[in-house]
Scaffold this motif. Structure first.
Motif, short mmCIF file in Angstrom:
data_model
loop_
_atom_site.label_atom_id
_atom_site.label_comp_id
_atom_site.label_asym_id
_atom_site.label_seq_id
_atom_site.Cartn_x
_atom_site.Cartn_y
_atom_site.Cartn_z
N GLU A 1 -26.73 -18.42 23.64
CA GLU A 1 -25.41 -17.84 23.83
C GLU A 1 -25.40 -17.01 25.12
O GLU A 1 -26.38 -16.31 25.40
N THR B 1 -26.15 -20.60 30.68
CA THR B 1 -25.50 -21.74 31.31
C THR B 1 -26.26 -23.02 30.98
O THR B 1 -27.50 -23.01 30.94
N ILE C 1 -21.47 -25.68 31.72
CA ILE C 1 -20.81 -24.72 30.83
C ILE C 1 -21.45 -23.36 31.08
O ILE C 1 -22.66 -23.18 30.87
N SER D 1 -22.09 -19.65 27.72
CA SER D 1 -21.93 -20.47 26.51
C SER D 1 -21.59 -19.62 25.29
O SER D 1 -22.12 -18.52 25.10
N ASP E 1 -18.81 -23.55 21.48
CA ASP E 1 -19.02 -24.69 22.37
C ASP E 1 -19.91 -25.76 21.71
O ASP E 1 -20.01 -26.87 22.22
N VAL F 1 -25.80 -24.37 20.36
CA VAL F 1 -25.76 -23.04 20.98
C VAL F 1 -26.44 -22.06 20.03
O VAL F 1 -26.01 -21.89 18.88
#
Lengths: 119, 114
Positions: A15, A18, A79, A82, A86, A117
């Motif tokens: 979390e 990237t 992303i 995060s 996601d 994640v």
């Protein structure tokens, strides 16, 4: 025929970190669209971001951005920051731009990448 | 409606049984697509409608698969004499026009053939 390849069956990210998902494609056309879709367990495909092949500038939507390399036929999704929400299956997809003729705007999808994640 | 609605959400069929899967696209959407998604794979194109006309059925895997959209709105995908390899999620998507790239997907029907 067009093909889309996602070589990462699974990816994980912490979390707030990237992550980058990879996608390559093969086509003889010069004008097309590329998409990234997210599919959560609800199964509904949700559009994340799209790129027009004639645009050199990489598309960006908030925390999501792409690295579009037309000559290399590569289309990766980054992303940033995060979030737990996601987590999902992500699909790269291709569509020929001219929806007339025999293409009718149908999408060609890759095999997908499962993104986990971790909190 | 507000979105693309598919029913049933789940369907269990015995091998050899006929099934019918329904798709209610967004009202006024001209284009309608059906895709088949095997477990752990990406969706694969089955067929395309522009209004009531089926313009492309090149992705239908066999003559046991049949799709229709008689009034240019609701579409039905029918599978006759189901086989185990037909087990998959069947997704429907619609868009306002044939050149439009704003696809809206339904949540699919998960078909399990036992």
């Amino acid at each position: 025929a067009q093909t889309v390849t996602q070589s990462q069956p699974e990816m994980s990210v912490q979390e707030a970190e990237t992550v980058t998902l990879s996608c390559t494609y093969d086509t003889s056309e010069s004008d097309y669209y590329l998409f990234w879709y997210k599919q959560p367990p609800s199964r509904q495909m949700i559009l994340v971001i799209r790129q027009e092949a004639y645009k050199q500038q990489n598309a960006t939507e908030n925390r999501f951005s792409v690295n579009f390399q037309k000559a290399a036929k590569s289309f990766s999704l980054k992303i940033s920051d995060s979030q737990l929400g996601d987590a999902a299956m992500y699909f790269c997809a291709y569509r020929y731009r001219n929806a007339g003729g025999t293409s009718y705007g149908k999408l060609t999808f890759g095999q997908g990448t499962i993104l986990t994640v971790h909190p | 409606g507000a979105g693309v609605s598919q029913s049933p959400r789940y369907k269990v069929a015995k091998r050899g049984q006929d099934v019918a899967l329904r798709c209610d696209p967004i009202s006024g959407h001209v284009s309608l697509f059906w895709y088949q998604q095997a477990l752990g794979q990406g969706p694969e194109f089955l067929t395309y409608f522009q209004n009531e006309a089926q313009l492309d059925k090149s992705g239908l895997p066999s003559d046991r698969f049949f799709a229709e959209r008689p009034e240019g709105s609701v579409s039905t995908l029918k599978i006759q004499r189901t086989q185990q390899e037909d087990s998959a999620v069947y997704l429907c998507a619609s868009s306002p026009g044939h050149r439009d790239i704003g696809y809206t997907f339904g949540s699919g029907t998960r078909l399990t053939v036992v």
